[in-house]
Motif scaffolding. Structure first.
Motif, mmCIF file in Angstrom:
data_model
loop_
_atom_site.group_PDB
_atom_site.id
_atom_site.type_symbol
_atom_site.label_atom_id
_atom_site.label_comp_id
_atom_site.label_asym_id
_atom_site.label_seq_id
_atom_site.Cartn_x
_atom_site.Cartn_y
_atom_site.Cartn_z
ATOM 1 N N MET A 171 0.886 -1.168 0.058
ATOM 2 C CA MET A 171 -0.167 0.135 0.059
ATOM 3 C C MET A 171 0.806 1.187 -0.040
ATOM 4 S SD MET A 171 -3.226 0.871 0.253
ATOM 5 C CE MET A 171 -4.269 2.292 0.679
ATOM 6 N N ALA A 191 -5.091 0.338 -8.311
ATOM 7 C CA ALA A 191 -4.642 -0.956 -8.052
ATOM 8 C C ALA A 191 -3.292 -1.051 -7.867
ATOM 9 C CB ALA A 191 -4.854 -1.862 -9.357
ATOM 10 N N ALA A 192 -2.394 -0.127 -8.442
ATOM 11 C CA ALA A 192 -0.843 -0.320 -7.892
ATOM 12 C C ALA A 192 -0.812 0.249 -6.390
ATOM 13 C CB ALA A 192 0.000 0.635 -9.090
ATOM 14 N N LYS A 245 -2.622 0.033 -4.185
ATOM 15 C CA LYS A 245 -3.258 -0.707 -3.196
ATOM 16 C C LYS A 245 -2.403 -2.188 -3.095
ATOM 17 C CE LYS A 245 -7.932 1.156 -3.538
ATOM 18 N NZ LYS A 245 -9.259 0.762 -4.152
ATOM 19 N N SER A 246 -1.497 -2.326 -4.085
ATOM 20 C CA SER A 246 -0.909 -3.709 -4.130
ATOM 21 C C SER A 246 0.212 -3.732 -2.849
ATOM 22 C CB SER A 246 -0.096 -3.594 -5.546
ATOM 23 O OG SER A 246 0.733 -2.676 -5.506
#
Length: 199
Positions: free
Chosen positions: A1, A195-196, A198-199
């Motif tokens: 994150m 998305a990145a 939260k990865s």
């Protein structure tokens, strides 16, 4: 994150729009032009006078203003106005990053926060045809001036970034994510970045 997203962008690539939509989607605070306003407040200068000096390399003739009465308004006559602006913006970025998740647009935030492991550096670019269309429709730039304006602003941002970081603007080595908004829609760019983060 990732707590921070630092976006550098070609002029009229839609980078600011990506940043705004991403901040809203993530619930992060967006920092763009409000950094300019706070910088003006801290330096005791009218925001309108420094808006054209932001993201401009120190050797630009515009910075001769630092030797004038205008530059002296900040009461730091011995410090070039370029340094005053950058140092103030740097401190603002460091200050706000302490307390909240943020999306930053430009101003070398990617380099200022380089020691933060939870900062995602992003470069937004686009093909010239796409940027020309946005210049005409979004920025209301006259057709005969659009091409030169794209080159002028890009060079200004590139020189500013290089001057303060020693790095190449848009370098793949420094920006792990580079997105072409003329190939990938702005909405899709936002989804990819969300998305990145939260990865």
């Amino acid at each position: 994150m990732y707590r921070y997203v630092a976006i550098e962008r070609q002029f009229c690539s839609g980078g600011q729009e990506v940043a705004s939509l991403l901040a809203k989607k993530l619930g992060y605070k967006l920092y763009d032009h409000d950094i300019l306003v706070e910088t003006a407040n801290r330096l005791g200068l009218p925001a309108i006078y420094i808006s054209d000096l932001e993201e401009t390399a120190q050797n630009n003739p515009l910075f001769n203003l630092s030797q004038t009465a205008l530059g002296g308004l900040s009461k730091k006559k011995n410090i070039p106005l370029s340094d005053q602006i950058f140092n103030a913006e740097k401190q603002i970025i460091l200050d706000v990053a302490k307390d909240q998740n943020c999306v930053f647009v430009g101003r070398c935030a990617s380099h200022i926060l380089k020691d933060e492991k939870d900062c995602l550096n992003v470069f937004i670019y686009a093909k010239d045809e796409y940027r020309m269309e946005r210049a005409l429709k979004k920025e209301n730039i006259a057709p005969e001036k659009a091409a030169n304006e794209l080159k002028r602003v890009d060079k200004r941002r590139s020189d500013f970034f290089a001057a303060h970081t020693g790095l190449k603007w848009g370098s793949r080595d420094f920006f792990p994510i580079s997105l072409d908004t003329s190939t990938i829609s702005i909405a899709t760019c936002v989804e990819i970045l969300s998305a990145a983060v939260k990865s």
